[in-house]
Design a protein around this motif. Structure first.
Motif, PDB file in Angstrom:
ATOM      1  N   ARG A  56      -9.968   3.197  -2.027  1.00 36.37           N
ATOM      2  CA  ARG A  56      -9.369   2.153  -1.184  1.00 36.37           C
ATOM      3  C   ARG A  56     -10.400   1.656  -0.183  1.00 36.37           C
ATOM      4  N   LYS A  65      -7.151  -6.809   5.197  1.00 34.78           N
ATOM      5  CA  LYS A  65      -6.353  -6.393   4.038  1.00 34.78           C
ATOM      6  C   LYS A  65      -6.966  -5.157   3.379  1.00 34.78           C
ATOM      7  N   TRP A  66      -6.083  -4.286   2.934  1.00 35.82           N
ATOM      8  CA  TRP A  66      -6.489  -3.147   2.113  1.00 35.82           C
ATOM      9  C   TRP A  66      -6.478  -3.564   0.654  1.00 35.82           C
ATOM     10  N   MET A  84      -3.742  -4.277  -3.633  1.00 37.08           N
ATOM     11  CA  MET A  84      -2.769  -3.200  -3.506  1.00 37.08           C
ATOM     12  C   MET A  84      -1.539  -3.544  -4.343  1.00 37.08           C
TER      13      MET A  84
ATOM     14  N   GLU B 743      -1.575  -0.879   9.812  1.00 32.84           N
ATOM     15  CA  GLU B 743      -1.759  -1.838   8.702  1.00 32.84           C
ATOM     16  C   GLU B 743      -1.833  -1.091   7.369  1.00 32.84           C
ATOM     17  N   ASP B 744      -2.503   0.048   7.386  1.00 37.49           N
ATOM     18  CA  ASP B 744      -2.647   0.844   6.175  1.00 37.49           C
ATOM     19  C   ASP B 744      -1.263   1.206   5.619  1.00 37.49           C
ATOM     20  N   GLN B 747       0.676  -1.968   4.482  1.00 38.11           N
ATOM     21  CA  GLN B 747       0.202  -2.652   3.268  1.00 38.11           C
ATOM     22  C   GLN B 747       0.253  -1.768   2.034  1.00 38.11           C
ATOM     23  N   THR B 748       0.070  -0.461   2.242  1.00 40.72           N
ATOM     24  CA  THR B 748      -0.090   0.361   1.042  1.00 40.72           C
ATOM     25  C   THR B 748       1.101   1.260   0.744  1.00 40.72           C
TER      26      THR B 748
END
Lengths: 93, 1000
Positions: A56, A65-66, A84, B743-744, B747-748
């Protein structure tokens, strides 16, 4: 220094990104159901592969953004990037 | 004064005479000279003393590989520079240079005694000798080693020069402006590729540019003439950028390269002023062509290090490029054809010379030419010794045996004033290996060559092991066409004539009748390691080249073994009886040649060293004498000394004022994250340990955030501004990381949540007013706001206007006092602050800094994440179980709170400490023990926060102590350097346990 193709911004210098470790480790939906060992497996255990690794990255000094990256750790070549939620490319499995 | 400049060349401008000082004496050279060529023109070979034995040393080469001619430039404390290679330094008017590593001077050097005691200082001498007695290390050995170690002197004052960085992107980068680099650059640029050509020299052309042998021709012209034409042509190409005086320092992955461009080092002092000295180019290239050439190898024989012994090809360059002869009676000692070019050139200029060739015989165009000219050649001979202390004056040669392992026959003594040696050529594979490329070994001429394994870079020319001109041009053209996928036909009719080398013979350590132990066969000139040292290392059991290198220090000097590594490898292979190709090489690490710190740092010096963040109230703090503390990048007022107060007195005064009447703190630096979306409440539920769903609009709540491992990560107050809108505050230092973490997860892990996060830290300024009189001050600022406890209770939020400007006011407290935080758009922050100060005047509203803030919160036992926690503390360890929801099914870190390790009873836990002597202030970080008699002493924990509380008139401290929760009232000891301090474990809250002051 890598050149990383952010799926939202395009090619950018590595200094704009931060690495977030191994990809596709899903946070257990019901942590309370897990034994200490099972939870530790999620929490601590990470692969450290010489070869093709899924990881990641976060465009932290960019769009924030990831996203996911397929990287060959033996030569640092980035083989693929994908957002993602998208399925990892099968040809690298 | 002797003059060794014997003819004119086009590269030396004899109309421009340049004066310079070397070791205090004035000499003259010409524009176009390097310091080395100017010294040689003045007959000066002796330029330094060797590192270990202090043997006299002379100029050896004409380029970056120079091991001996390194000097100290200038004498000013801020501008002097050590370790500059005289062979690369262009001469300028007023240059001052001096030799290094000798005292009192280069001609008479006290350290020269080391040469005579050298049998006593073998490889590993330092490791072996300075081991005992132990007590000698600090007072005797170390100062002694420091005194004699090091080459040159560092500047002692800040560098006044300007350095610059530049980022560039090219389709093709060509490294090296020799013949193969020029051809490559031309082919790329003519094919519409944006191309950059860099070369470390002042002019392009490499070694071909001064080539003048009649047997080497291109299209019927001398190769140098042909190349000059090519250079004229490439200069016209619009999409080719040429950077001379620019050397690649490092080749990183993804074709990211660093190059150093020298802009003013060749200019006289007055012309350097206010100009950028060096520029670091940060280059991204789609494709890289490496054309870095090769360097000549020395030969390893007894006393091969005397001044006057140079590389044969360097003698040629000094002659044909600079017009300088290195001697009047020269001997060339070689194992290959290239020395013959030097010999013929010297002969043509009328310099007497002869050749000692260790090959049994050899034939080629060049050799035929030399023979025709009547140059004496001793085939199958080897130099066995040289003589002359400050300069070579004669040498001995002997015939080689059939197998080359020994010498036979009688010694022949030859007189000379200069010896040129050529042990073949080493391709410069540094760039290739730095980029990650591997090497192959070619047994034929014993060279490591780039193994082609990348589509992004290629090596051409002699760095690829192509040594004769025909090979160089043909192969370069073919390879570049293929590499760039083009079809360039510019060179298909080029007619090349050159001499071909047919005979090869290489002996890494030349045989000698004298036992090795009594010889001085130098391998690394700069670090003074000899063949004997290498053999000793092998004898003592070292096998890996990396170990031998470190034990003998071969290749570890400022030249990084450019001349020595191959010989070391060769001798190891021969001694151990293994193939050289299987030994591998040491790692070629960047930089190729040393870089100054200035170049690396560029403009990021002084106030540009790091980004500084200032609040909008910063000017006021400055005007009011604040001392600042760095918190992350923020400058926060630390305390405001008045009338010469020290920190302690200022903090005592500020703390007292805040509790007695009113204090004001600039809290603008706290991280602020704006959270919006229909799932905002659910999101907070998941990231904080406590419950958020029921927080009413207009209310505030303190939250504790954990890592997934259950350890406290951050804390802060979050306010519900409207149904789907929250404002979260974080610690000052943690703001960016908290946002990233949130955010991690968003978003995930929980992409289904409708939540948007925005950092608004810089958008709002915050003035925090606390103390019993704070309500009165607020009332003056916001007369229409109902401040009653019913309407505006603790942990709630109101909006009001301050002269038309909207303010968000939170009644929250980090000091335990009645307290309000006023948030306003940052551009009004300074005005808000001044209005607060004005309104507070009659109440002695006292500005306080971070130190007082820390003291006040410690009186209340409030933790600071990062000071009282260190990433190993759970909420329970902090005695904050009350904030962990039992009802919530999940939140970040919840599962970890009942892992076997986190529920251990004897974890370190937060406690209060009171010193038995209330005046004694503990040191933060001090260790805590209960028993100092039993050894080893059991460490129970450490002090995390410690202050003298003016409000309680005693010393207070917070600490983490093993099993601390159960220890209240227990006596413990803090052992310090000169005393033991007795303390008693107490509650963490020292003041106002009932929270009465919040509503005072």
């Amino acid at each position: 220094m890598f050149l990383i193709n952010c799926p939202f911004c395009g090619e950018r210098d590595q200094s704009e990104f931060s690495s977030g470790g191994e990809a596709h480790i899903v946070r257990p939906k019901q942590p309370t159901e897990l034994s200490d060992d099972e939870w530790a497996e999620y929490l601590f255990m990470r692969k450290n592969i010489k070869g093709i690794q899924f990881e990641r990255w976060n465009h932290v000094h960019g769009c924030r953004k990831w996203f996911n990256v397929v990287r060959d750790t033996s030569n640092d070549k980035i083989l693929s990037v994908y957002k993602m939620g998208e399925k990892p490319p099968v040809n690298y499995k | 004064m002797p003059n060794y400049r014997i003819h004119k060349t086009e590269y030396i401008d004899e109309t421009k005479r340049v004066s310079f000082k070397y070791d205090g004496k004035t000499y003259f050279g010409y524009e176009g000279d390097t310091l080395a060529s100017a010294l040689l023109a003045n007959g000066i070979h002796l330029v330094g003393r060797s590192f270990k034995y202090h043997r006299p040393r002379g100029i050896v080469s004409c380029g970056a590989e120079e091991p001996n001619a390194i000097c100290q430039i200038g004498s000013k404390k801020d501008l002097t520079e050590p370790n500059v290679r005289a062979t690369e330094l262009e001469l300028y008017e007023g240059l001052e240079a001096s030799s290094q590593n000798c005292w009192p001077n280069v001609k008479f050097d006290i350290g020269g005694i080391n040469n005579f005691i050298s049998p006593l200082i073998p490889a590993g001498f330092y490791y072996k000798t300075f081991m005992w007695p132990k007590s000698f290390w600090k007072k005797v050995y170390e100062p002694l080693i420091r005194l004699s170690a090091g080459l040159g002197k560092s500047p002692t004052e800040p560098d006044p020069d300007i350095y610059d960085h530049k980022h560039v992107h090219y389709d093709v980068l060509v490294i090296g402006g020799g013949i193969s680099g020029i051809i490559s650059a031309k082919m790329a640029a003519k094919n519409n590729l944006k191309t950059l050509l860099v070369d470390d020299k002042k002019i392009l052309g490499g070694s071909t540019i001064y080539q003048n042998n009649e047997s080497i021709k291109i299209d019927d012209k001398l190769s140098s003439e042909w190349l000059k034409n090519e250079i004229q042509e490439i200069k016209k190409l619009s999409n080719l950028t040429i950077k001379t005086r620019t050397s690649i320092a490092a080749y990183h992955g993804y074709n990211f390269l660093l190059a150093k461009e020298n802009l003013t080092d060749h200019l006289p002092e007055e012309k350097k002023k206010n100009k950028i000295r060096q520029r670091l180019w940060k280059i991204r290239a789609k494709k890289v062509v490496i054309a870095t050439g090769s360097i000549e190898r020395p030969l390893v024989f007894n006393n091969n290090d005397r001044p006057g012994i140079l590389l044969s090809n360097s003698i040629n360059k000094y002659l044909d490029y600079y017009g300088v002869t290195c001697g009047e009676k020269i001997i060339l000692f070689t194992n290959n054809d290239s020395a013959y070019e030097t010999s013929i050139s010297l002969h043509k200029k009328g310099i007497k010379n002869l050749i000692v060739d260790l090959r049994k015989s050899a034939s080629s165009e060049l050799i035929k030419q030399a023979e025709t000219l009547g140059i004496k050649i001793y085939f199958n001979h080897v130099v066995t010794n040289t003589f002359g202390y400050r300069k070579i004056n004669s040498l001995e040669i002997m015939e080689l045996s059939e197998d080359g392992n020994t010498t036979v026959g009688n010694k022949i003594k030859l007189s000379c004033d200069c010896l040129g040696m050529s042990g073949g050529w080493t391709p410069m594979v540094h760039m290739h290996t730095q980029s990650g490329g591997k090497l192959d070994f070619r047994d034929d001429d014993q060279v490591f060559l780039p193994k082609e394994n990348s589509e992004d870079q290629i090596s051409v020319g002699s760095c690829n092991g192509d040594f004769d001109l025909e090979n160089i041009i043909d192969k370069t053209v073919n390879k570049i066409n293929k590499f760039l996928d083009i079809d360039n036909k510019d060179y298909q009719d080029t007619n090349i004539i050159c001499s071909k080398e047919n005979d090869k013979r290489n002996i890494w350590l030349l045989p000698n009748k004298i036992p090795l132990g009594k010889t001085k066969c130098f391998i690394d000139f700069q670090n003074d390691s000899t063949a004997k040292d290498i053999k000793l290392a092998l004898k003592e059991g070292f096998r890996s080249i990396e170990h031998v290198k470190r034990y003998t220090t071969t290749g570890m000097a400022t030249d990084q073994g450019k001349l020595s590594n191959m010989h070391a490898l060769g001798i190891i292979a021969d001694t151990a009886g293994v193939k050289m190709g299987t030994l591998g090489t040491t790692t070629f690490r960047p930089p190729f040649t040393p870089l100054t710190f200035g170049t690396l740092v560029g403009r990021n010096v002084g106030k540009f060293f790091e980004v500084v963040r200032k609040t909008s109230m910063h000017e006021w703090h400055l005007e009011n004498n604040a001392e600042f503390e760095n918190v992350g990048q923020w400058k926060r007022p630390w305390y405001y000394p008045k009338n010469g107060e020290n920190m302690h007195d200022a903090v005592q005064r500020e703390s007292k004022a805040a509790r007695d009447s009113a204090g004001i703190l600039d809290a603008s630096t706290l991280g602020k994250i704006d959270i919006q979306g229909t799932d905002a409440s659910e999101f907070l539920n998941r990231v904080y340990t406590n419950a958020w769903s029921k927080l009413a609009i207009g209310k505030c709540r303190y939250g504790l955030m954990l890592n997934e491992d259950g350890m406290v990560y951050d804390d802060g107050v979050t306010t519900r501004i409207s149904e789907n809108h929250y404002l979260m505050t974080t610690t000052t230092g943690g703001a960016a990381n908290v946002l990233s973490k949130l955010e991690d997860y968003l978003q995930t892990e929980w992409p289904e949540l409708d939540v948007y996060l925005t950092s608004v830290t810089d958008h709002y300024s915050t003035a925090s007013i606390c103390g019993p009189n704070s309500k009165k001050i607020l009332n003056k600022l916001f007369p229409n706001l109902n401040l009653s406890d019913e309407n505006f209770p603790h942990m709630s939020f109101k909006e009001d206007k301050l002269e038309n400007i909207n303010c968000r006011i939170m009644r929250i407290s980090f000091t335990g006092e009645l307290s309000y935080e006023i948030n306003i758009e940052s551009k009004y922050g300074h005005s808000l602050w001044k209005m607060c100060i004005e309104a507070g005047k009659e109440f002695n509203l006292t500005p306080y800094g971070t130190e007082t803030m820390h003291l006040l919160r410690a009186e209340k036992g409030f933790i600071i994440v990062g000071q009282d926690t260190d990433g190993t503390m759970t909420p329970s360890d902090l005695q904050m179980d009350w904030i962990v929801s039992k009802k919530k099914y999940d939140f970040i870190g919840k599962r970890s709170l009942y892992r076997s390790d986190t529920i251990r009873e004897d974890r370190k836990q937060l406690v209060g400490l009171l010193t038995d002597d209330p005046k004694e202030i503990l040191e933060e970080g001090a260790q805590i023990v209960s028993d100092i008699k039993t050894k080893p002493i059991d460490m129970l924990g450490h002090v995390t926060s410690s202050y003298f509380s003016p409000n309680l008139n005693k010393s207070i401290a917070l600490a983490v102590v093993r099993n601390g929760k159960t220890m209240k009232g227990q006596k413990l000891i803090i052992p310090m350097e000169n005393k033991n301090i007795n303390v008693t474990v107490s509650d963490t809250i020292f003041l106002d346990k009932e929270n009465k002051r919040l509503n005072a």
